[in-house]
Scaffold this active site. Structure first.
Site, PDB file in Angstrom:
ATOM      1  N   LYS A  12       1.844  -3.734   6.697  1.00  0.00           N
ATOM      2  CA  LYS A  12       2.493  -2.222   7.556  1.00  0.00           C
ATOM      3  C   LYS A  12       2.921  -2.522   8.824  1.00  0.00           C
ATOM      4  O   LYS A  12       2.533  -3.685   9.603  1.00  0.00           O
ATOM      5  CB  LYS A  12       1.158  -1.271   7.425  1.00  0.00           C
ATOM      6  N   TYR A  52       4.471   7.048  -1.874  1.00  0.00           N
ATOM      7  CA  TYR A  52       2.912   7.534  -1.593  1.00  0.00           C
ATOM      8  C   TYR A  52       2.984   9.150  -2.309  1.00  0.00           C
ATOM      9  O   TYR A  52       1.909   9.734  -1.808  1.00  0.00           O
ATOM     10  CB  TYR A  52       2.733   7.841  -0.457  1.00  0.00           C
ATOM     11  N   PHE A  60      -2.888  14.229   5.527  1.00  0.00           N
ATOM     12  CA  PHE A  60      -2.141  13.338   6.285  1.00  0.00           C
ATOM     13  C   PHE A  60      -0.704  12.720   5.636  1.00  0.00           C
ATOM     14  O   PHE A  60      -0.097  11.676   6.421  1.00  0.00           O
ATOM     15  CB  PHE A  60      -3.059  12.088   6.395  1.00  0.00           C
ATOM     16  N   ARG A  88      -8.190  -6.085  -3.047  1.00  0.00           N
ATOM     17  CA  ARG A  88      -8.649  -4.776  -2.516  1.00  0.00           C
ATOM     18  C   ARG A  88      -9.933  -5.012  -1.800  1.00  0.00           C
ATOM     19  O   ARG A  88     -10.224  -4.683  -0.708  1.00  0.00           O
ATOM     20  CB  ARG A  88      -9.363  -3.813  -3.603  1.00  0.00           C
ATOM     21  N   THR A  94     -10.650   1.592   3.466  1.00  0.00           N
ATOM     22  CA  THR A  94      -9.306   2.188   4.096  1.00  0.00           C
ATOM     23  C   THR A  94      -9.643   2.280   5.537  1.00  0.00           C
ATOM     24  O   THR A  94      -8.564   2.117   6.368  1.00  0.00           O
ATOM     25  CB  THR A  94      -8.968   3.492   3.490  1.00  0.00           C
ATOM     26  N   ARG A 105      -8.647  -6.028   7.002  1.00  0.00           N
ATOM     27  CA  ARG A 105      -8.807  -4.441   7.756  1.00  0.00           C
ATOM     28  C   ARG A 105      -9.857  -4.612   8.946  1.00  0.00           C
ATOM     29  O   ARG A 105      -9.525  -3.981  10.021  1.00  0.00           O
ATOM     30  CB  ARG A 105      -8.821  -3.415   6.969  1.00  0.00           C
ATOM     31  N   ASN A 115      -3.801   0.663   9.557  1.00  0.00           N
ATOM     32  CA  ASN A 115      -4.911  -0.212   8.787  1.00  0.00           C
ATOM     33  C   ASN A 115      -4.249  -1.552   7.988  1.00  0.00           C
ATOM     34  O   ASN A 115      -4.789  -2.202   7.447  1.00  0.00           O
ATOM     35  CB  ASN A 115      -5.939   0.496   7.671  1.00  0.00           C
ATOM     36  N   HIS A 118      -1.545  -2.676   2.607  1.00  0.00           N
ATOM     37  CA  HIS A 118      -1.462  -1.836   1.542  1.00  0.00           C
ATOM     38  C   HIS A 118      -1.719  -2.542   0.312  1.00  0.00           C
ATOM     39  O   HIS A 118      -1.407  -3.589   0.470  1.00  0.00           O
ATOM     40  CB  HIS A 118      -0.036  -0.917   1.198  1.00  0.00           C
ATOM     41  N   GLU A 129       4.071  -0.300  -8.725  1.00  0.00           N
ATOM     42  CA  GLU A 129       4.838  -0.355  -7.340  1.00  0.00           C
ATOM     43  C   GLU A 129       5.442  -1.831  -7.217  1.00  0.00           C
ATOM     44  O   GLU A 129       6.297  -1.700  -6.267  1.00  0.00           O
ATOM     45  CB  GLU A 129       3.289  -0.683  -6.552  1.00  0.00           C
TER      46      GLU A 129
END
Ligand code: IDP
Ligand code: MG
Length: 136
Positions: A12, A52, A60, A88, A94, A105, A115, A118, A129
């Site tokens: 990100k 998203y 948010f 993950r 998160t 993270r 964070n 993704h 995706e």
């Protein structure tokens, strides 16, 4: 039985901006992920909104889409045995505050919104995706 999967990963804007791209890629590679495809891009807010969409009712959502489109990102297809779950786990929770030691993270995340990475949350979403960013 072997279960090689592919998943979508994004580095990100907060992490790209801090020049963490190579360090994060090293974490993927040293954890057995192959990076099959990658590209550094900047997306429009409208694309972030599409990406998203599942979060469109969340308070948010607008900030999240502003943020993902605020600077360059690196999108990657990662491959490994059970890649979706493995990614993950390597990413961590998160909220970086809740992330386990040794996760991306925990190491690099600044806050719940910044964070750093993704990762697809299911095999079905990984396909969607990956297509979103790599269907030519
Ligand atoms: P995930 O990235 O761990 O899958 P999701 O719940 O899918 O988490 O949320 C997508 C992204 O939205 C998160 O990575 C984070 O950047 C942002 N986000 C999630 N919850 C919040 C929140 O409560 N406040 C602000 N941003 C949030
Ligand atoms: Mg998610």
């Amino acid at each position: 039985m072997s279960n090689i999967e592919q998943t979508l990963s994004i580095i990100k804007p907060d992490a790209v901006e801090r020049n963490l791209e190579s360090e994060i890629k090293e974490m993927f590679k040293s954890n057995g992920f192959q990076i099959l495809k990658e590209k550094k891009i900047q997306i429009e807010k409208a694309e972030a909104e599409k990406f998203y969409k599942v979060h469109e009712t969340k308070p948010f959502y607008n900030d999240l889409c502003e943020y993902l489109s605020s600077g360059p990102i690196v999108v990657m297809i990662l491959q490994k045995e059970n890649a979706v779950k493995g990614n993950r786990e390597l990413m961590g929770a998160t909220n970086p505050k809740d992330a386990e030691e040794g996760t991306i993270r925990k190491k690099y995340g600044i806050s719940i919104d910044k964070n750093s990475v993704h990762g697809s949350d299911s095999v079905d979403n990984a396909k969607i995706e990956i297509d979103f960013f790599f269907k030519d």
